[in-house]
Design a protein around this motif. Structure first.
Motif, PDB file in Angstrom:
ATOM      1  N   VAL A  85       0.825  -1.207   0.000  1.00 36.28           N
ATOM      2  CA  VAL A  85       0.000   0.000   0.000  1.00 36.28           C
ATOM      3  C   VAL A  85       0.860   1.258   0.000  1.00 36.28           C
ATOM      4  N   LEU A  86       0.235   2.359  -0.382  1.00 33.89           N
ATOM      5  CA  LEU A  86       0.906   3.656  -0.355  1.00 33.89           C
ATOM      6  C   LEU A  86       0.924   4.172   1.077  1.00 33.89           C
ATOM      7  N   LEU A  87       2.131   4.395   1.603  1.00 38.42           N
ATOM      8  CA  LEU A  87       2.300   4.988   2.920  1.00 38.42           C
ATOM      9  C   LEU A  87       3.134   6.251   2.783  1.00 38.42           C
ATOM     10  N   THR A  88       3.038   7.143   3.761  1.00 42.30           N
ATOM     11  CA  THR A  88       3.818   8.370   3.728  1.00 42.30           C
ATOM     12  C   THR A  88       4.614   8.512   5.014  1.00 42.30           C
ATOM     13  N   TYR A  89       5.781   9.115   4.877  1.00 39.05           N
ATOM     14  CA  TYR A  89       6.668   9.333   6.021  1.00 39.05           C
ATOM     15  C   TYR A  89       7.230  10.752   5.926  1.00 39.05           C
ATOM     16  N   PRO A  90       7.577  11.351   7.085  1.00 37.49           N
ATOM     17  CA  PRO A  90       8.093  12.724   7.060  1.00 37.49           C
ATOM     18  C   PRO A  90       9.549  12.791   6.620  1.00 37.49           C
ATOM     19  N   VAL A  91       9.868  13.798   5.823  1.00 37.77           N
ATOM     20  CA  VAL A  91      11.249  14.075   5.432  1.00 37.77           C
ATOM     21  C   VAL A  91      11.755  15.306   6.176  1.00 37.77           C
ATOM     22  N   SER A  92      10.955  16.366   6.187  1.00 32.98           N
ATOM     23  CA  SER A  92      11.306  17.577   6.917  1.00 32.98           C
ATOM     24  C   SER A  92      10.039  18.313   7.306  1.00 32.98           C
ATOM     25  N   ARG A  93      10.140  19.109   8.353  1.00 31.07           N
ATOM     26  CA  ARG A  93       9.007  19.948   8.773  1.00 31.07           C
ATOM     27  C   ARG A  93       9.534  21.071   9.636  1.00 31.07           C
ATOM     28  N   LYS A 233     -10.893   5.294   2.503  1.00 28.48           N
ATOM     29  CA  LYS A 233     -10.693   3.971   3.085  1.00 28.48           C
ATOM     30  C   LYS A 233      -9.640   3.229   2.287  1.00 28.48           C
ATOM     31  N   GLY A 234      -8.801   2.487   3.000  1.00 25.75           N
ATOM     32  CA  GLY A 234      -7.813   1.669   2.318  1.00 25.75           C
ATOM     33  C   GLY A 234      -6.665   2.471   1.739  1.00 25.75           C
ATOM     34  N   ASP A 235      -6.179   2.020   0.589  1.00 24.01           N
ATOM     35  CA  ASP A 235      -5.028   2.600  -0.086  1.00 24.01           C
ATOM     36  C   ASP A 235      -5.509   3.658  -1.084  1.00 24.01           C
ATOM     37  N   PRO A 236      -5.002   4.891  -0.994  1.00 22.64           N
ATOM     38  CA  PRO A 236      -5.451   5.934  -1.932  1.00 22.64           C
ATOM     39  C   PRO A 236      -5.184   5.601  -3.395  1.00 22.64           C
ATOM     40  N   ARG A 249      -2.845   0.761 -10.285  1.00 24.81           N
ATOM     41  CA  ARG A 249      -2.824   1.824  -9.288  1.00 24.81           C
ATOM     42  C   ARG A 249      -3.064   3.183  -9.952  1.00 24.81           C
ATOM     43  N   LEU A 250      -3.650   4.084  -9.185  1.00 21.94           N
ATOM     44  CA  LEU A 250      -3.766   5.455  -9.648  1.00 21.94           C
ATOM     45  C   LEU A 250      -2.389   6.106  -9.625  1.00 21.94           C
ATOM     46  N   SER A 251      -2.156   7.045 -10.522  1.00 25.26           N
ATOM     47  CA  SER A 251      -0.906   7.803 -10.531  1.00 25.26           C
ATOM     48  C   SER A 251      -0.929   8.829  -9.401  1.00 25.26           C
ATOM     49  N   ASP A 252       0.228   9.424  -9.120  1.00 23.94           N
ATOM     50  CA  ASP A 252       0.303  10.468  -8.097  1.00 23.94           C
ATOM     51  C   ASP A 252      -0.635  11.619  -8.434  1.00 23.94           C
ATOM     52  N   THR A 320       4.795  -2.799   2.483  1.00 24.20           N
ATOM     53  CA  THR A 320       3.977  -3.964   2.834  1.00 24.20           C
ATOM     54  C   THR A 320       3.431  -3.833   4.249  1.00 24.20           C
ATOM     55  N   ILE A 321       2.146  -4.059   4.397  1.00 23.67           N
ATOM     56  CA  ILE A 321       1.520  -4.143   5.709  1.00 23.67           C
ATOM     57  C   ILE A 321       0.889  -5.518   5.854  1.00 23.67           C
TER      58      ILE A 321
END
Length: 341
Positions: A85-93, A233-236, A249-252, A320-321
């Motif tokens: 699935v598509l997950l996101t993580y922080p790079v900077s803030r 719900k689920g994976d975007p 999958r959908l594109s970005d 992977t989850i």
């Protein structure tokens, strides 16, 4: 009342998952007691929270394996279903508050404290920086405006009093509605960004000498609530179908056009940082039910004069989850399922 159907508990990534049915009362009763006494609950909770296990990480896979092993130890037929699935993580803030002269700007460290005696201090470096999953990347700046819980009715009140939210950075407090809706409502009102803080009134014991972690249950001053701001719900990238193998999958760009993903940047912050921003806001005094707890400053709605600059950059990764699924078959209607998460 379902007496004989198969009842299902599903654990997504790390949660306990069982398809539960109705055998004889004594068998059902004994099974429940064997899996839910205080000692076992305490041990399972400690094991699953002993270290951070963010979705898609090795620690997360280990937590899922622990849940699977636990179910198998009770002779519950169980298996792991994996999804990519598509997950996101922080790079900077970063988050900076600029007040009128002669006050100098404040750049918040966005860091949660480690307390003396914290039993989890040894794994603190495994904790990801505080962020909103699926938050939009970008840098925005604007006058701070206080929007209470960020509900639609809160924006209606602001509009009714002549407060223009367009071009501002909304300061909202957690509670009442889902954080993803807080971001969406701010976007709909014209805000360019959102910071969501944990108000001491709601999560810090209300003030007036109340204690917090590690001395009590309340959120400490530097504590931050994190979570997803995706409203779907689920994976975007796979709306309506499973994220397995080489699936479509959908594109970005297609994901960005969906109305359930955030369209403005956001950050979760502590009530200490939220308090500092609140003290920079002038304008009309907020309604009584918008005010904070004991010892809080007078809440005003703004906009400004405090200016917030918010910057967030995240990365998107297909990871992977694991869903841990256990099944206890019903005696009379085994093909009838009841799912419990």
């Amino acid at each position: 009342m379902i007496k004989t159907a198969t009842i299902t508990f599903i654990a997504i990534a790390t949660s306990l998952s069982i398809f539960f049915s109705s055998p004889s009362k004594s068998s059902y009763h004994n099974l429940f007691l064997s899996t839910s006494d205080n000692a076992s609950i305490s041990q399972h909770l400690f094991t699953l929270t002993r270290r951070p296990h963010v979705a898609g990480s090795q620690a997360n896979a280990e937590a899922a394996a622990y849940v699977l092993s636990t179910l198998n130890s009770f002779d519950i037929p169980s298996h792991i279903a994996s999804y990519d699935v598509l997950l996101t993580y922080p790079v900077s803030r970063s988050l900076t508050l600029t007040r009128p002269p002669p006050d100098s700007p404040t750049t918040f460290d966005l860091h949660q404290e480690i307390y003396n005696g914290d039993p989890y201090a040894d794994v603190a470096d495994e904790v990801l920086p505080t962020f909103h999953a699926y938050a939009k990347s970008g840098t925005v700046s604007g006058p701070a405006v206080y929007v209470n819980y960020g509900r639609m009715e809160d924006y209606a009140i602001l509009k009714g009093t002549g407060v223009n939210v367009s071009g501002t950075v909304a300061l909202a407090r957690y509670g009442e509605i889902f954080r993803g809706d807080i971001v969406e409502n701010a976007y709909d009102a014209g805000a360019v960004g959102v910071v969501i803080y944990t108000d001491r009134k709601d999560y810090g014991g209300g003030g007036g000498g109340a204690k917090w972690f590690p001395d009590d249950k309340w959120m400490p001053p530097s504590g931050v609530q994190v979570g997803s701001v995706f409203r779907g719900k689920g994976d975007p990238t796979t709306p309506g179908w499973p994220s397995t193998g080489t699936c479509e999958r959908l594109s970005d760009d297609e994901v960005e056009q969906r109305d359930d993903v955030p369209h403005i940047p956001s950050l979760p912050i502590s009530w200490a940082d939220g308090d500092a921003i609140m003290r920079s806001i002038g304008g009309l005094v907020a309604k009584d039910d918008w005010q904070g707890g004991i010892d809080a400053p007078v809440y005003r709605v703004g906009p400004g004069p405090g200016i917030i600059e918010l910057s967030y950059m995240g990365k998107k990764v297909i990871s992977t989850i694991e869903n841990v699924i256990g099944i206890i078959e019903g005696a009379e209607e085994p093909d009838r399922y009841v799912k419990t998460f």
